[in-house]
Design an enzyme around this catalytic site. Structure first.
Site, PDB file in Angstrom:
ATOM      1  N   GLU A 148      -5.570  12.205  14.091  1.00 15.14           N
ATOM      2  CA  GLU A 148      -6.926  11.863  13.664  1.00 15.14           C
ATOM      3  C   GLU A 148      -6.969  10.638  13.475  1.00 15.14           C
ATOM      4  OE1 GLU A 148      -9.593  13.529  15.246  1.00 15.14           O
ATOM      5  OE2 GLU A 148      -9.202  15.688  15.466  1.00 15.14           O
ATOM      6  N   GLU A 151      -6.078   8.520  16.404  1.00 16.55           N
ATOM      7  CA  GLU A 151      -6.089   8.344  17.403  1.00 16.55           C
ATOM      8  C   GLU A 151      -7.633   7.879  17.417  1.00 16.55           C
ATOM      9  OE1 GLU A 151      -5.131  13.045  19.048  1.00 16.55           O
ATOM     10  OE2 GLU A 151      -7.094  12.662  18.675  1.00 16.55           O
ATOM     11  N   GLU A 152      -8.184   8.171  16.096  1.00 17.68           N
ATOM     12  CA  GLU A 152      -9.551   7.415  15.553  1.00 17.68           C
ATOM     13  C   GLU A 152      -9.289   5.751  15.218  1.00 17.68           C
ATOM     14  OE1 GLU A 152     -12.042   9.155  13.640  1.00 17.68           O
ATOM     15  OE2 GLU A 152     -12.650  11.462  14.465  1.00 17.68           O
TER      16      GLU A 152
END
Lengths: 240, 240
Positions: A148, A151-152
């Site tokens: 996460e 990705e973020e």
């Protein structure tokens, strides 16, 4: 005699139907299910597990008509069950929890990685928060946190420690929720440290001084976050 | 114009259908769904949530024919979804985890409460183990531990501490599993201490000396239980 639905016994005196042997035509399905139920009753089975793939969705109603209940579903199928004895239904329930995590990442200037979400309950409220996300089925909490964050935000960081855990109820579709706050350590190298925002999910990503982060009103006002912040302080001060 | 399926927008640019407005007759359902899909496309909605109660099970196939996928199910309904944009489907997944717990209960003679299960993978193997069970949706881990110990053994005990946690994958129906070992303290009074076995689930319940418990071959041989046993020893010795 009518064709029977084939399958195998499980370790709990139940019977698991073979998906391939379930007829897709309503008439044929009804005849096979009636005949099979008579045999299963006679053999003393308790729970019957009937998996219906999307391609056979048109006969699901005919299983419901014969006392089957929905148990759970995934994209490609619905699992139906029927408890045959007159005693209390002892079949295990459907998955009960979603698991989420928040990732605490700090750089060498004691700045915390924070994001603003594009949609959801915080939309348009300008709240800066640590990156969060759901742990996927089959994924370790540590993997989910690293995924996460990358990705973020584009930041590469490695799982270091679990700082806090809380369980709560009544989340999406009535499920319970387990939330873990984990600490990640940044990887070395300039490429690992370049902020790169995921436009689909976020409207902002930045580094925020630790003291400013701990004072964000949305979180600072909540008792749960007072505990999380205490764990974060213990972690960054080496007393965790 | 055909009747539309009514509902409301969610915080993620999606649309949640009103269950009551979904026709139960296949012909009527198909017409309403086609007309509604055209409107939803035009309005730019992303995810469509269509809840089908058991009483409308006969039209589920007609939603599948129109590109809907199963999302999850509970006893009384199946939730279907359709992602309208051409972009990647961003709808949150179904609940991903079951949560289980094992309860460590010790009496004042340093004996551990152990059980033998009637069915399941350990059936007929004579393995003594701590009482275990699934945490129900909406239930705290501490409540689940107190409930299972009372139901299975008749012993009344109160949650004291979480001793260990492990996450694993590929359990029932492919779900991931979170398992907590928790310590409970027995309540005072003779009634709270009377062993009473749940015949449906168990074939044995007894007290077992702590050293004998830690040496049970089935668990002693497993690396996971070596960690759990270390936590148990730390707990009983007051160094946890």
């Amino acid at each position: 005699a009518a064709a029977l639905i084939s399958g195998h016994e499980d370790a709990y005196d139940g019977f698991i139907c073979d998906e391939q042997s379930v007829p897709a035509a309503p008439g044929e399905f009804g005849v096979a299910l009636d005949a099979s139920l008579a045999v299963w009753q006679q053999k003393g089975y308790r729970g019957i597990w009937l998996k219906m793939p999307a391609a056979k969705a048109h006969v699901i109603g005919h299983a419901v008509d014969r006392g089957f209940e929905f148990h759970h579903a995934e994209k490609e199928y619905v699992m139906l069950t029927r408890w045959l004895p007159s005693s209390e239904n002892k079949l295990p329930p459907n998955a009960s929890h979603q698991v989420g995590m928040g990732a605490f990442v700090m750089n060498e200037r004691r700045e915390v990685l924070v994001v603003q979400e594009r949609s959801g309950p915080l939309r348009g409220q300008g709240v800066w928060k640590m990156p969060t996300g759901l742990v996927q089925q089959g994924e370790d909490i540590s993997e989910a946190a690293e995924r996460e964050v990358l990705e973020e935000t584009g930041i590469r960081a490695r799982f270091d420690a679990v700082l806090a855990m809380r369980q709560a109820h009544g989340f999406a579709f009535g499920k319970s929720d387990m939330f873990f706050v984990v600490a990640l350590k940044m990887e070395a190298g300039p490429q690992a440290r370049e902020l790169c925002m995921q436009e689909d999910e976020l409207v902002g990503v930045r580094w925020m001084g630790l003291e400013e982060y701990l004072a964000v009103p949305f979180t600072a006002a909540r008792p749960l976050f007072q505990k999380i912040h205490a764990a974060i302080l213990a972690y960054v001060n080496g007393t965790y």
